[in-house]
Design a protein around this motif. Structure first.
Motif, PDB file in Angstrom:
ATOM      1  N   SER A  28       0.830  -1.203   0.000  1.00  0.00           N
ATOM      2  CA  SER A  28       0.000   0.000   0.000  1.00  0.00           C
ATOM      3  C   SER A  28       0.869   1.258   0.000  1.00  0.00           C
ATOM      4  O   SER A  28       0.616   2.191  -0.760  1.00  0.00           O
ATOM      5  N   SER A  29       1.864   1.289   0.829  1.00  0.00           N
ATOM      6  CA  SER A  29       2.761   2.445   0.886  1.00  0.00           C
ATOM      7  C   SER A  29       3.512   2.623  -0.430  1.00  0.00           C
ATOM      8  O   SER A  29       3.680   3.754  -0.901  1.00  0.00           O
ATOM      9  N   THR A  30       3.940   1.530  -1.029  1.00  0.00           N
ATOM     10  CA  THR A  30       4.647   1.596  -2.307  1.00  0.00           C
ATOM     11  C   THR A  30       3.735   2.153  -3.392  1.00  0.00           C
ATOM     12  O   THR A  30       4.156   2.965  -4.219  1.00  0.00           O
ATOM     13  N   THR A  31       2.472   1.751  -3.392  1.00  0.00           N
ATOM     14  CA  THR A  31       1.511   2.251  -4.376  1.00  0.00           C
ATOM     15  C   THR A  31       1.312   3.754  -4.205  1.00  0.00           C
ATOM     16  O   THR A  31       1.309   4.505  -5.191  1.00  0.00           O
ATOM     17  N   VAL A  32       1.169   4.201  -2.972  1.00  0.00           N
ATOM     18  CA  VAL A  32       0.988   5.633  -2.708  1.00  0.00           C
ATOM     19  C   VAL A  32       2.206   6.418  -3.189  1.00  0.00           C
ATOM     20  O   VAL A  32       2.068   7.468  -3.839  1.00  0.00           O
ATOM     21  N   VAL A  33       3.390   5.937  -2.906  1.00  0.00           N
ATOM     22  CA  VAL A  33       4.614   6.629  -3.320  1.00  0.00           C
ATOM     23  C   VAL A  33       4.722   6.648  -4.844  1.00  0.00           C
ATOM     24  O   VAL A  33       5.073   7.682  -5.436  1.00  0.00           O
ATOM     25  N   ALA A  34       4.410   5.542  -5.508  1.00  0.00           N
ATOM     26  CA  ALA A  34       4.499   5.484  -6.965  1.00  0.00           C
ATOM     27  C   ALA A  34       3.517   6.456  -7.619  1.00  0.00           C
ATOM     28  O   ALA A  34       3.883   7.199  -8.539  1.00  0.00           O
ATOM     29  N   ILE A  35       2.277   6.477  -7.152  1.00  0.00           N
ATOM     30  CA  ILE A  35       1.270   7.382  -7.715  1.00  0.00           C
ATOM     31  C   ILE A  35       1.650   8.838  -7.452  1.00  0.00           C
ATOM     32  O   ILE A  35       1.548   9.690  -8.347  1.00  0.00           O
ATOM     33  N   THR A  37       4.636  10.046  -7.046  1.00  0.00           N
ATOM     34  CA  THR A  37       5.780  10.367  -7.893  1.00  0.00           C
ATOM     35  C   THR A  37       5.344  10.653  -9.321  1.00  0.00           C
ATOM     36  O   THR A  37       5.817  11.611  -9.952  1.00  0.00           O
ATOM     37  N   ILE A  38       4.424   9.853  -9.843  1.00  0.00           N
ATOM     38  CA  ILE A  38       3.922  10.066 -11.205  1.00  0.00           C
ATOM     39  C   ILE A  38       3.182  11.401 -11.296  1.00  0.00           C
ATOM     40  O   ILE A  38       3.393  12.172 -12.246  1.00  0.00           O
ATOM     41  N   LEU A  39       2.332  11.693 -10.318  1.00  0.00           N
ATOM     42  CA  LEU A  39       1.610  12.964 -10.327  1.00  0.00           C
ATOM     43  C   LEU A  39       2.560  14.157 -10.248  1.00  0.00           C
ATOM     44  O   LEU A  39       2.378  15.159 -10.954  1.00  0.00           O
ATOM     45  N   LEU A  40       3.578  14.066  -9.409  1.00  0.00           N
ATOM     46  CA  LEU A  40       4.554  15.142  -9.301  1.00  0.00           C
ATOM     47  C   LEU A  40       5.320  15.315 -10.608  1.00  0.00           C
ATOM     48  O   LEU A  40       5.579  16.445 -11.040  1.00  0.00           O
ATOM     49  N   ALA A  41       5.674  14.214 -11.263  1.00  0.00           N
ATOM     50  CA  ALA A  41       6.382  14.289 -12.533  1.00  0.00           C
ATOM     51  C   ALA A  41       5.512  14.940 -13.608  1.00  0.00           C
ATOM     52  O   ALA A  41       5.988  15.776 -14.384  1.00  0.00           O
ATOM     53  N   VAL A  42       4.232  14.568 -13.668  1.00  0.00           N
ATOM     54  CA  VAL A  42       3.316  15.160 -14.648  1.00  0.00           C
ATOM     55  C   VAL A  42       3.140  16.654 -14.372  1.00  0.00           C
ATOM     56  O   VAL A  42       3.158  17.479 -15.299  1.00  0.00           O
ATOM     57  N   PHE A  43       2.987  17.035 -13.118  1.00  0.00           N
ATOM     58  CA  PHE A  43       2.853  18.445 -12.752  1.00  0.00           C
ATOM     59  C   PHE A  43       4.112  19.221 -13.145  1.00  0.00           C
ATOM     60  O   PHE A  43       4.035  20.307 -13.733  1.00  0.00           O
ATOM     61  N   THR A  44       5.277  18.684 -12.823  1.00  0.00           N
ATOM     62  CA  THR A  44       6.534  19.345 -13.161  1.00  0.00           C
ATOM     63  C   THR A  44       6.684  19.489 -14.667  1.00  0.00           C
ATOM     64  O   THR A  44       7.104  20.539 -15.168  1.00  0.00           O
ATOM     65  N   PHE A  45       6.333  18.446 -15.408  1.00  0.00           N
ATOM     66  CA  PHE A  45       6.383  18.507 -16.869  1.00  0.00           C
ATOM     67  C   PHE A  45       5.450  19.609 -17.382  1.00  0.00           C
ATOM     68  O   PHE A  45       5.813  20.388 -18.265  1.00  0.00           O
ATOM     69  N   GLY A  46       4.236  19.691 -16.839  1.00  0.00           N
ATOM     70  CA  GLY A  46       3.281  20.706 -17.264  1.00  0.00           C
ATOM     71  C   GLY A  46       3.768  22.121 -16.998  1.00  0.00           C
ATOM     72  O   GLY A  46       3.688  22.987 -17.869  1.00  0.00           O
TER      73      GLY A  46
END
Length: 67
Positions: A28-35, A37-46
């Motif tokens: 569960s913790s790994t899933t939260v961290v992965a999601i 990280t992906i959201l932060l990467a998409v935001f940074t890219f935007g």
């Protein structure tokens, strides 16, 4: 305190006194961290794309004014 004594005490501490997370909690913790990280990467890219386009437009405008 010798190095051997330190290593033995450290091993006992990790083996007997540390409460390690259970497998479902770890997943569960790994899933939260992965999601996250992906959201932060998409935001940074935007934001990077937005600023890049804004700077490009400003340069184009300034070049057009001074030519």
């Amino acid at each position: 305190m010798s190095l051997i004594s330190f290593l033995k005490d450290s091993f006992i501490e990790f083996k007997d006194k540390v409460e390690w997370p259970k497998w479902p909690q770890l997943q569960s913790s790994t899933t939260v961290v992965a999601i996250s990280t992906i959201l932060l990467a998409v935001f940074t890219f935007g934001v990077d794309t937005l600023f890049s386009e804004a700077i490009k437009n400003i340069y184009t405008l300034l070049i057009g004014v001074f030519n």
